[in-house]
Write an enzyme that holds these catalytic residues in place. Structure first.
Site, PDB file in Angstrom:
ATOM      1  N   LYS A 190       0.815  -1.216   0.000  1.00  0.00           N
ATOM      2  CA  LYS A 190       0.000   0.000   0.000  1.00  0.00           C
ATOM      3  C   LYS A 190       0.850   1.267   0.000  1.00  0.00           C
ATOM      4  CE  LYS A 190      -4.299  -1.883   1.804  1.00  0.00           C
ATOM      5  NZ  LYS A 190      -3.980  -3.290   2.142  1.00  0.00           N
TER       6      LYS A 190
HETATM    7  C1  PLP Z   1      -4.729  -4.387   1.566  1.00  0.00           C
HETATM    8  C2  PLP Z   1      -4.022  -5.701   1.575  1.00  0.00           C
HETATM    9  C3  PLP Z   1      -4.429  -6.758   0.726  1.00  0.00           C
HETATM   10  C4  PLP Z   1      -5.651  -6.670  -0.155  1.00  0.00           C
HETATM   11  O1  PLP Z   1      -5.450  -5.808  -1.257  1.00  0.00           O
HETATM   12  P1  PLP Z   1      -6.734  -5.343  -2.133  1.00  0.00           P
HETATM   13  O2  PLP Z   1      -6.170  -4.354  -3.090  1.00  0.00           O
HETATM   14  O3  PLP Z   1      -7.685  -4.727  -1.152  1.00  0.00           O
HETATM   15  O4  PLP Z   1      -7.294  -6.552  -2.778  1.00  0.00           O
HETATM   16  C5  PLP Z   1      -3.673  -7.921   0.720  1.00  0.00           C
HETATM   17  N1  PLP Z   1      -2.603  -8.063   1.524  1.00  0.00           N
HETATM   18  C6  PLP Z   1      -2.193  -7.083   2.363  1.00  0.00           C
HETATM   19  C7  PLP Z   1      -1.022  -7.332   3.238  1.00  0.00           C
HETATM   20  C8  PLP Z   1      -2.876  -5.874   2.411  1.00  0.00           C
HETATM   21  O5  PLP Z   1      -2.472  -4.903   3.250  1.00  0.00           O
END
Ligand code: PLP
Length: 434
Positions: A107
């Site tokens: 993210k």
């Molecule tokens: C947010 C997150 C996900 C999911 O990602 P999406 O884009 O919401 O499908 C998977 N793994 C981790 C570690 C995350 O922080």
């Protein structure tokens, strides 16, 4: 580039407006009016570009006139100034490690890009915007880190007390400056409900310019395409053009996988997509039954994927032009249980000496399922977070303590600062209006 609302009831907007408002007034998600098409010659040229140049060229058409070239190049370079290694685990499964950014989760990419865009848009105006975000763990840290010190933007993060891991909590409560953490005596759903209500509150919207920083925002969603391009550069350097790069993505809100499918739709030669889900498997069931049945989310050990109604799935349907057979040709999905997830962390550590986090472990199981009937195929899994962010699950699975990486060691000496809040909108509004 113009963006239209998937609800089709709001006017088209440019990148700047889409990034500042997050969601269209009709509550639809924004989608680019055309998906940029890369020619064969461009793809050939992309093989050897630096990460910064490649990022700039990929983002350029999406951003359009909203940001000048020099600034966009700088934003792109800063966004991706860490490594995205592709590490072999088994003969035919590789891990694309997306956890080398400042908060150890993928993210970071979207949050860093979005924060720099909003900082640029607020320059020269005397308007301050307020980013409101609810987090179950990773989003809060990435957004706090991305927006720290950005002038003209204040960030308010709501997180559920006692339900994020110690490192996640330190990441979102120790920033200070323009970042405020609210520790809500409730669940993630309570935090999310407060944020949703805030966006519709007339009084609050009179006092503040509110912006959302979750993956429905195009400025967070679209830059997630970039590491699919980087992985493909490594892949063709290793295997040439003829071995398909199948991609397994641990999915919750489906923003990450949807970004990869956009990259493919614009002409990047990627293989098949596999959505790895935990017990929250609305998409897995949809692909099997053609019935889309939303459910309440259930808690699992891969908690960043505990989403009952994935908000970005409508964007995947848009890419597929709502054609179900096109969808099933492009996308497969598997559901993975917590028991399998934990056993897989232990097994992969023991057998292959590779430490997965719970989300990567869900992806690894899905990769094995996909490859079971395709012995000559290969796949990459997206490792979306560092295992140390989920110490309880990982340490129990492998029976060892995890060393704290040097990059987050400094957090341990910092003092948590959070404002306690009752899990009610009334309490939140009273705090905001004071
Ligand atoms: C947010 C997150 C996900 C999911 O990602 P999406 O884009 O919401 O499908 C998977 N793994 C981790 C570690 C995350 O922080």
């Amino acid at each position: 580039m113009q963006y239209y609302s998937l609800q089709k009831q709001s006017p088209n907007v440019d990148f700047k407006t889409a990034a500042i408002t997050g969601q269209a007034p009709d509550k639809g998600l924004y989608f680019p009016s055309e998906i940029p098409q890369l020619t064969a010659a461009t793809i050939q040229r992309f093989k050897t570009l630096s990460k910064g140049e490649l990022a700039f060229e990929v983002m350029r058409p999406y951003v359009g006139d909203s940001i000048d070239d020099a600034t966009l190049l700088q934003i792109c370079t800063e966004t991706i100034n860490f490594n995205f290694p592709l590490v072999p685990i088994t003969e035919n499964i590789m891990s694309l490690e997306l956890f080398h950014g400042p908060t150890l989760a993928f993210k970071d990419v979207g949050a860093r890009f979005m924060s720099r865009c909003l900082g640029y848009f607020s320059k020269g105006t005397n308007q301050t915007s307020t980013v409101l975000v609810a987090t179950s763990g990773d989003t809060g840290g990435a957004v706090a880190n991305g927006f720290l010190g950005v002038e003209g933007v204040n960030v308010i993060i709501l997180y559920p007390k006692g339900k994020v891991s110690p490192i996640q909590e330190l990441q979102l409560t120790t920033c200070g400056q323009n970042i405020t953490a609210l520790e809500v005596e409730g669940t993630f759903d309570d935090c999310q409900a407060i944020v949703k209500e805030a966006f519709m509150d007339v009084d609050l919207n009179k006092k503040y310019t509110l912006t959302s920083a979750n993956s429905i925002n195009v400025a967070r969603w679209l830059p997630q395409q970039l590491y699919y391009f980087f992985a493909w550069q490594h892949w063709v350097a290793n295997y040439g053009d003829d071995v398909p790069m199948n991609i397994v993505v641990p999915s919750g809100n489906f923003g990450n996988i949807c970004a990869g499918m956009m990259a493919k739709a614009s002409g990047l030669p990627l293989g098949h997509f596999i959505a790895a889900c935990n017990a929250n498997d609305v998409v897995t069931r949809y692909l099997a039954t053609k019935k889309y049945e939303v459910r309440q989310s259930v808690a699992t050990v891969s908690n960043a994927m505990d989403v009952g109604n994935p908000s970005n799935f409508v964007r995947i349907m848009e890419i597929m032009q709502s054609n179900f057979s096109a969808l099933t040709n492009a996308l497969t999905s598997y559901q993975v249980t917590d028991t399998d997830t934990k056993a897989t962390i232990a097994r992969v550590y023991k057998t292959f000496n590779y430490l997965l986090d719970p989300h990567g472990a869900v992806a690894f199981v899905a990769a094995e399922k996909y490859l079971a009937t395709r012995p000559d195929a290969r796949a990459i899994i997206l490792e979306t977070a560092h295992p140390v962010k989920f110490p309880e699950v990982v340490e129990e699975a492998i029976g060892e303590q995890l060393p704290i990486p040097a990059s987050v060691q400094f957090l341990l000496d910092k003092q948590k600062v959070a404002i306690p809040l009752a899990p009610s909108y009334t309490a939140f509004k009273a705090w905001m209006m004071q």
